[in-house]
Design a protein around this motif. Structure first.
Motif, PDB file in Angstrom:
ATOM      1  N   ASP A  45      -1.995  18.490 -10.832  1.00  0.00           N
ATOM      2  CA  ASP A  45      -2.902  17.277 -10.104  1.00  0.00           C
ATOM      3  C   ASP A  45      -2.590  15.702 -10.306  1.00  0.00           C
ATOM      4  O   ASP A  45      -3.499  16.248  -8.961  1.00  0.00           O
ATOM      5  N   ALA A  46      -1.728  15.530 -10.702  1.00  0.00           N
ATOM      6  CA  ALA A  46      -1.627  14.048 -10.626  1.00  0.00           C
ATOM      7  C   ALA A  46      -0.836  14.036 -10.012  1.00  0.00           C
ATOM      8  O   ALA A  46      -0.526  13.012  -8.965  1.00  0.00           O
ATOM      9  N   VAL A  47       0.516  14.602 -10.134  1.00  0.00           N
ATOM     10  CA  VAL A  47       1.990  14.589  -8.909  1.00  0.00           C
ATOM     11  C   VAL A  47       0.713  15.243  -7.717  1.00  0.00           C
ATOM     12  O   VAL A  47       1.357  14.180  -6.454  1.00  0.00           O
ATOM     13  N   ASP A  48      -0.324  16.322  -7.028  1.00  0.00           N
ATOM     14  CA  ASP A  48      -1.130  15.999  -5.785  1.00  0.00           C
ATOM     15  C   ASP A  48      -1.457  14.541  -5.425  1.00  0.00           C
ATOM     16  O   ASP A  48      -1.448  14.406  -4.310  1.00  0.00           O
ATOM     17  N   LYS A  49      -2.212  14.375  -6.548  1.00  0.00           N
ATOM     18  CA  LYS A  49      -2.956  12.626  -5.811  1.00  0.00           C
ATOM     19  C   LYS A  49      -1.614  11.766  -5.275  1.00  0.00           C
ATOM     20  O   LYS A  49      -2.075  11.132  -4.647  1.00  0.00           O
ATOM     21  N   ALA A  50      -0.883  11.944  -6.140  1.00  0.00           N
ATOM     22  CA  ALA A  50      -0.300  10.299  -6.046  1.00  0.00           C
ATOM     23  C   ALA A  50       0.640  10.337  -4.488  1.00  0.00           C
ATOM     24  O   ALA A  50       0.712   9.723  -4.078  1.00  0.00           O
ATOM     25  N   LEU A  51       0.687  12.087  -4.281  1.00  0.00           N
ATOM     26  CA  LEU A  51       1.925  12.033  -3.054  1.00  0.00           C
ATOM     27  C   LEU A  51       0.505  12.489  -1.581  1.00  0.00           C
ATOM     28  O   LEU A  51       0.752  12.698  -1.046  1.00  0.00           O
ATOM     29  N   ALA A  52      -1.290  12.523  -2.454  1.00  0.00           N
ATOM     30  CA  ALA A  52      -1.987  12.974  -1.505  1.00  0.00           C
ATOM     31  C   ALA A  52      -1.639  14.028  -0.526  1.00  0.00           C
ATOM     32  O   ALA A  52      -1.747  14.129  -0.013  1.00  0.00           O
ATOM     33  N   LEU A  53      -1.570  14.842  -1.412  1.00  0.00           N
ATOM     34  CA  LEU A  53      -1.141  16.472  -0.970  1.00  0.00           C
ATOM     35  C   LEU A  53      -2.323  17.180  -1.792  1.00  0.00           C
ATOM     36  O   LEU A  53      -3.359  16.684  -2.400  1.00  0.00           O
ATOM     37  N   PRO A  54      -3.097  18.335  -0.642  1.00  0.00           N
ATOM     38  CA  PRO A  54      -3.891  18.950  -0.882  1.00  0.00           C
ATOM     39  C   PRO A  54      -4.222  19.533  -2.469  1.00  0.00           C
ATOM     40  O   PRO A  54      -2.806  19.887  -2.607  1.00  0.00           O
ATOM     41  N   PRO A  55      -5.358  19.771  -3.441  1.00  0.00           N
ATOM     42  CA  PRO A  55      -4.969  20.102  -4.577  1.00  0.00           C
ATOM     43  C   PRO A  55      -4.216  21.668  -4.758  1.00  0.00           C
ATOM     44  O   PRO A  55      -4.736  22.512  -3.267  1.00  0.00           O
ATOM     45  N   GLY A  56      -3.893  21.620  -5.157  1.00  0.00           N
ATOM     46  CA  GLY A  56      -2.659  23.008  -5.675  1.00  0.00           C
ATOM     47  C   GLY A  56      -1.288  23.247  -5.156  1.00  0.00           C
ATOM     48  O   GLY A  56      -0.317  24.348  -4.999  1.00  0.00           O
ATOM     49  N   THR A  79       7.755   7.845 -17.202  1.00  0.00           N
ATOM     50  CA  THR A  79       7.386   6.557 -15.641  1.00  0.00           C
ATOM     51  C   THR A  79       8.215   7.275 -14.705  1.00  0.00           C
ATOM     52  O   THR A  79       9.592   7.348 -15.598  1.00  0.00           O
ATOM     53  N   TYR A  80       7.948   7.998 -13.792  1.00  0.00           N
ATOM     54  CA  TYR A  80       8.496   8.577 -12.619  1.00  0.00           C
ATOM     55  C   TYR A  80       8.571   7.531 -11.436  1.00  0.00           C
ATOM     56  O   TYR A  80       7.335   7.015 -11.195  1.00  0.00           O
ATOM     57  N   ARG A  81       9.721   7.499 -11.316  1.00  0.00           N
ATOM     58  CA  ARG A  81       9.621   6.467  -9.505  1.00  0.00           C
ATOM     59  C   ARG A  81       9.331   7.367  -8.253  1.00  0.00           C
ATOM     60  O   ARG A  81       9.543   8.401  -8.376  1.00  0.00           O
ATOM     61  N   LEU A  82       7.956   6.591  -7.441  1.00  0.00           N
ATOM     62  CA  LEU A  82       8.218   7.581  -5.965  1.00  0.00           C
ATOM     63  C   LEU A  82       8.857   7.714  -4.837  1.00  0.00           C
ATOM     64  O   LEU A  82       8.198   6.284  -4.441  1.00  0.00           O
ATOM     65  N   ALA A  87       0.830  -1.155   0.144  1.00  0.00           N
ATOM     66  CA  ALA A  87       0.135  -0.117   0.267  1.00  0.00           C
ATOM     67  C   ALA A  87       0.809   0.780   0.167  1.00  0.00           C
ATOM     68  O   ALA A  87       0.381   2.341  -0.549  1.00  0.00           O
ATOM     69  N   ALA A  88       1.849   0.993   0.757  1.00  0.00           N
ATOM     70  CA  ALA A  88       2.723   1.831   1.272  1.00  0.00           C
ATOM     71  C   ALA A  88       4.043   2.789  -0.642  1.00  0.00           C
ATOM     72  O   ALA A  88       3.560   1.489  -0.915  1.00  0.00           O
ATOM     73  N   LYS A  89       4.082   3.649  -0.629  1.00  0.00           N
ATOM     74  CA  LYS A  89       5.489   4.217  -1.736  1.00  0.00           C
ATOM     75  C   LYS A  89       6.268   3.416  -1.066  1.00  0.00           C
ATOM     76  O   LYS A  89       6.674   2.705   0.196  1.00  0.00           O
ATOM     77  N   PRO A  90       7.117   3.227  -2.230  1.00  0.00           N
ATOM     78  CA  PRO A  90       7.345   3.482  -3.418  1.00  0.00           C
ATOM     79  C   PRO A  90       6.428   2.733  -4.772  1.00  0.00           C
ATOM     80  O   PRO A  90       5.952   1.930  -4.351  1.00  0.00           O
ATOM     81  N   ALA A  91       6.518   3.376  -5.477  1.00  0.00           N
ATOM     82  CA  ALA A  91       5.297   3.800  -6.654  1.00  0.00           C
ATOM     83  C   ALA A  91       6.358   4.255  -7.965  1.00  0.00           C
ATOM     84  O   ALA A  91       6.911   4.756  -7.253  1.00  0.00           O
ATOM     85  N   THR A  92       5.135   4.002  -8.675  1.00  0.00           N
ATOM     86  CA  THR A  92       5.233   5.161 -10.166  1.00  0.00           C
ATOM     87  C   THR A  92       4.165   5.641 -10.262  1.00  0.00           C
ATOM     88  O   THR A  92       3.123   5.664 -10.335  1.00  0.00           O
ATOM     89  N   LEU A  93       4.677   6.684 -10.927  1.00  0.00           N
ATOM     90  CA  LEU A  93       4.328   8.129 -11.230  1.00  0.00           C
ATOM     91  C   LEU A  93       4.181   8.048 -12.652  1.00  0.00           C
ATOM     92  O   LEU A  93       5.132   8.153 -13.426  1.00  0.00           O
ATOM     93  N   VAL A  94       2.622   8.243 -14.032  1.00  0.00           N
ATOM     94  CA  VAL A  94       3.236   7.777 -14.784  1.00  0.00           C
ATOM     95  C   VAL A  94       2.334   9.203 -15.725  1.00  0.00           C
ATOM     96  O   VAL A  94       1.193   9.589 -15.883  1.00  0.00           O
ATOM     97  N   ILE A  95       3.209  10.027 -16.641  1.00  0.00           N
ATOM     98  CA  ILE A  95       2.759  11.207 -17.205  1.00  0.00           C
ATOM     99  C   ILE A  95       3.113  10.887 -18.633  1.00  0.00           C
ATOM    100  O   ILE A  95       3.912  11.174 -19.326  1.00  0.00           O
ATOM    101  N   PRO A  96       1.382  11.139 -19.486  1.00  0.00           N
ATOM    102  CA  PRO A  96       1.346  11.048 -20.565  1.00  0.00           C
ATOM    103  C   PRO A  96       2.260  12.175 -21.399  1.00  0.00           C
ATOM    104  O   PRO A  96       2.080  12.833 -21.578  1.00  0.00           O
ATOM    105  N   GLU A  97       1.995  11.855 -22.879  1.00  0.00           N
ATOM    106  CA  GLU A  97       2.738  12.530 -23.702  1.00  0.00           C
ATOM    107  C   GLU A  97       1.216  13.336 -23.534  1.00  0.00           C
ATOM    108  O   GLU A  97       0.040  12.908 -24.016  1.00  0.00           O
ATOM    109  N   GLY A  98       1.766  15.101 -23.895  1.00  0.00           N
ATOM    110  CA  GLY A  98       0.593  15.240 -24.530  1.00  0.00           C
ATOM    111  C   GLY A  98      -0.183  16.352 -23.239  1.00  0.00           C
ATOM    112  O   GLY A  98      -0.791  17.773 -23.415  1.00  0.00           O
TER     113      GLY A  98
END
Length: 253
Positions: A38-49, A78-81, A19-30
């Motif tokens: 927004d994707a980083v906020d969600k992946a790191l469970a941070l408040p929006p913004g 694809t980035y490792r978290l 359940a815990a990190k590490p994990a990977t974050l996939v950022i698509p082209e475009g």
């Protein structure tokens, strides 16, 4: 449009999901910068913004032309978290990856060969990424951009209007083309002031090495059918066919 960014949990040796990190974050082209934040906020469970606010603290190594705006340099990959990943770390990794890719000999030399700097090449690639429906069309879209710039014609790209209006749509109205924005490529000459998304490798290749051709216009009449031409009358017929298809699809709903 590109798919959704995914934070992928790694598996333990026993095959159970951790359940815990590490994990990977996939950022698509475009993706635009806002989507990446927004994707980083969600992946790191941070408040929006949170990620957007972290930009000044990240001290990103952007080119001077970017004026601190990382749009175009949040490289799709694809980035490792790591367990204690921060927005600053992720943004810096994305930008450093982009700088390494873009400042390498092939792209830097290709930009110079086309009488532009790397930032301009990234800007063109971002338009190519947004406008081209297929990999095969990317080079032709880039050639249209170069041909229009060389002739002193406005780019008239709907993708730049969509960026200005923070939307994604196939429909552009006459009122849209009259908005007061530096990204209004119907009214403003030359390239927009920044990239309009974060392009991938294929779009960059197209931007620095487009095929020869006299095309000045293009429209995607239907999926898989993008028509390029140098003849305005032919382009108008293609646009009329596109509009007719849009109306028929709307009526059928």
């Amino acid at each position: 449009m590109a798919g959704t960014a995914v934070a992928v949990p790694l598996l333990t040796l026993g095959g159970e999901e951790k359940a815990a990190k590490p994990a990977t974050l996939v950022i698509p082209e475009g993706w635009r910068a806002g989507q990446v934040y927004d994707a980083v906020d969600k992946a790191l469970a941070l408040p929006p913004g949170s990620t957007k606010k972290a930009i000044p603290r990240a001290k990103l190594k952007l080119p001077n032309d970017a004026e601190g705006n990382p749009e175009g340099y949040l490289y799709p990959a694809t980035y490792r978290l790591p367990e204690k990943a921060t927005p600053e770390q992720l943004l810096s990794t994305m930008v450093d990856t982009a700088i390494k890719k873009f400042n390498g000999a092939p792209i830097a030399a290709g930009a110079q060969r086309n009488a532009m700097n790397v930032y301009q090449a990234v800007t063109i690639a971002s338009i190519v990424q947004a406008e081209a429906a297929t990999k095969a069309d990317m080079g032709k879209v880039a050639r249209v951009i170069f041909n229009r710039l060389e002739r002193g014609m406005p780019l008239q790209m709907d993708s730049t209007l969509n960026y200005a209006l923070n939307r994604n749509t196939l429909t552009t109205t006459l009122s849209d083309t009259r908005i007061d924005s530096p990204y209004n490529s119907y009214q403003r000459m030359g390239l927009p002031p920044t990239p309009i998304d974060n392009p991938g490798e294929e779009a960059m290749r197209a931007a620095i090495n487009p095929p020869a051709g006299d095309w000045l216009y293009f429209v995607t009449v239907k999926p898989g059918d993008t028509r390029f031409t140098a003849d305005y009358a032919e382009h108008q017929r293609n646009v009329a066919e596109f509009n007719a298809r849009q109306r028929s699809q709307t009526a059928a709903r």
